[in-house]
Design a protein around this motif. Structure first.
Motif, PDB file in Angstrom:
ATOM      1  N   HIS A   1     -30.903 -23.134  86.932  1.00 24.04           N
ATOM      2  CA  HIS A   1     -30.253 -24.206  87.363  1.00 24.04           C
ATOM      3  C   HIS A   1     -30.742 -24.938  88.517  1.00 24.04           C
ATOM      4  CE1 HIS A   1     -26.183 -22.739  85.188  1.00 24.04           C
ATOM      5  NE2 HIS A   1     -27.254 -22.863  84.317  1.00 24.04           N
TER       6      HIS A   1
ATOM      7  N   VAL B   1     -31.600 -28.580  89.044  1.00 23.15           N
ATOM      8  CA  VAL B   1     -30.781 -29.608  89.892  1.00 23.15           C
ATOM      9  C   VAL B   1     -31.708 -29.995  90.845  1.00 23.15           C
ATOM     10  CG1 VAL B   1     -28.239 -28.894  88.871  1.00 23.15           C
ATOM     11  CG2 VAL B   1     -29.443 -27.815  91.089  1.00 23.15           C
TER      12      VAL B   1
ATOM     13  N   PHE C   1     -23.129 -25.992  87.812  1.00 23.31           N
ATOM     14  CA  PHE C   1     -24.410 -25.427  88.003  1.00 23.31           C
ATOM     15  C   PHE C   1     -24.455 -24.378  89.123  1.00 23.31           C
ATOM     16  CE2 PHE C   1     -25.046 -29.519  86.083  1.00 23.31           C
ATOM     17  CZ  PHE C   1     -25.739 -29.308  85.239  1.00 23.31           C
ATOM     18  N   LYS C   2     -25.045 -23.193  88.808  1.00 22.70           N
ATOM     19  CA  LYS C   2     -25.157 -22.198  90.010  1.00 22.70           C
ATOM     20  C   LYS C   2     -26.739 -22.321  90.600  1.00 22.70           C
ATOM     21  CE  LYS C   2     -22.105 -19.464  87.207  1.00 22.70           C
ATOM     22  NZ  LYS C   2     -22.405 -20.207  85.659  1.00 22.70           N
TER      23      LYS C   2
ATOM     24  N   ASP D   1     -25.914 -24.717  79.155  1.00 16.11           N
ATOM     25  CA  ASP D   1     -25.013 -24.261  80.182  1.00 16.11           C
ATOM     26  C   ASP D   1     -23.828 -24.972  80.663  1.00 16.11           C
ATOM     27  OD1 ASP D   1     -26.733 -21.802  79.812  1.00 16.11           O
ATOM     28  OD2 ASP D   1     -27.574 -22.039  81.857  1.00 16.11           O
ATOM     29  N   ALA D   2     -24.047 -26.166  81.038  1.00 17.24           N
ATOM     30  CA  ALA D   2     -23.172 -26.836  81.281  1.00 17.24           C
ATOM     31  C   ALA D   2     -22.213 -27.600  80.564  1.00 17.24           C
ATOM     32  CB  ALA D   2     -23.846 -28.172  82.603  1.00 17.24           C
TER      33      ALA D   2
ATOM     34  N   ALA E   1     -30.430 -25.877  80.936  1.00 22.19           N
ATOM     35  CA  ALA E   1     -29.233 -26.151  82.063  1.00 22.19           C
ATOM     36  C   ALA E   1     -28.173 -26.883  81.315  1.00 22.19           C
ATOM     37  CB  ALA E   1     -29.978 -26.968  83.274  1.00 22.19           C
TER      38      ALA E   1
ATOM     39  N   ILE F   1     -29.002 -32.910  86.581  1.00 18.45           N
ATOM     40  CA  ILE F   1     -30.314 -32.325  86.054  1.00 18.45           C
ATOM     41  C   ILE F   1     -31.355 -33.306  86.610  1.00 18.45           C
ATOM     42  CG2 ILE F   1     -31.624 -31.730  84.081  1.00 18.45           C
ATOM     43  CD1 ILE F   1     -29.086 -31.041  82.853  1.00 18.45           C
TER      44      ILE F   1
END
Length: 158
Positions: A18, A22, A11-12, A77-78, A74, A86
C-alpha cells in the motif's frame, strides 16, 4: 460504495504494498492525487538520473513489472479498481517519459506537464485501455502508454 470511502481508510501506510501503491502517501491527498503522485516521482527520478542509462532503463522496467503486482494487490485490498489514490503507475510513468532525456528544470517541468496532460485527457488509445483493460496490468498500461506518448514528444523537444 467503497469508492466513496476516504483513501486513508482503504490503504494502510504500514503495509509495504500500500505504501508503494499510494506513492509514499502522496496519493492520499484528496485533490489531484495523480498529480501529487507524479510530483513524488520527481525527486526519485532525480536520484535515479545519476545511474548509467542502461541501469536507469533496467530500474524503470523492474518498477513497471513490479507495479503490475503492486497496483493489482492494492486495488484488490481496497476493493476498488484503479482507485485514484493508487499512484505507483504515475511514478513509473514519469520515469518512462524521462528515459534518455538530459536533466534540467525545463525538461523535468515539460515531462511533468506533458505526462499529466496525457494521463488526465486520455486521448486514444489511453482511454480505450483505461476502460477495457482491468487489474494491475490495466492500471499500469494506460499510464505506460501516456508516458511513451510523452517520451516521443520529449525526444523531439530535447
Amino acid at each position: 460504495m467503497k469508492k466513496d470511502i476516504p483513501a486513508h481508510k482503504l490503504f494502510k501506510l504500514s503495509d509495504p504494498i500500500h505504501f508503494l501503491a499510494v506513492g509514499f502517501g502522496s496519493g492520499l491527498i484528496p485533490k489531484a492525487p495523480g498529480t501529487f503522485g507524479t510530483l513524488a516521482a520527481v525527486p526519485l527520478f532525480l536520484l535515479a538520473s545519476y545511474l548509467p542509462i542502461s541501469l536507469f532503463i533496467v530500474l524503470t522496467v523492474v518498477m513497471t513489472i513490479v507495479g503490475i503486482y503492486i497496483c493489482d494487490k492494492a486495488a484488490a485490498d481496497a476493493g476498488v479498481h484503479d482507485h485514484g489514490a493508487i499512484v505507483w503507475d504515475e511514478i513509473v510513468g514519469f520515469f518512462i517519459c524521462m528515459v534518455g532525456i538530459s536533466v534540467s528544470w525545463e525538461s523535468v517541468l515539460t515531462g511533468f506537464l506533458l505526462f499529466r496532460f496525457f494521463d488526465i485527457v486520455k486521448p486514444w488509445p489511453i482511454k480505450w485501455i483505461d476502460v477495457r483493460v482491468r487489474g494491475g496490468f490495466g492500471i499500469m498500461l494506460d499510464d505506460v502508454v501516456a508516458a511513451f506518448m510523452t517520451l516521443a514528444i520529449m525526444h523531439v523537444i530535447f
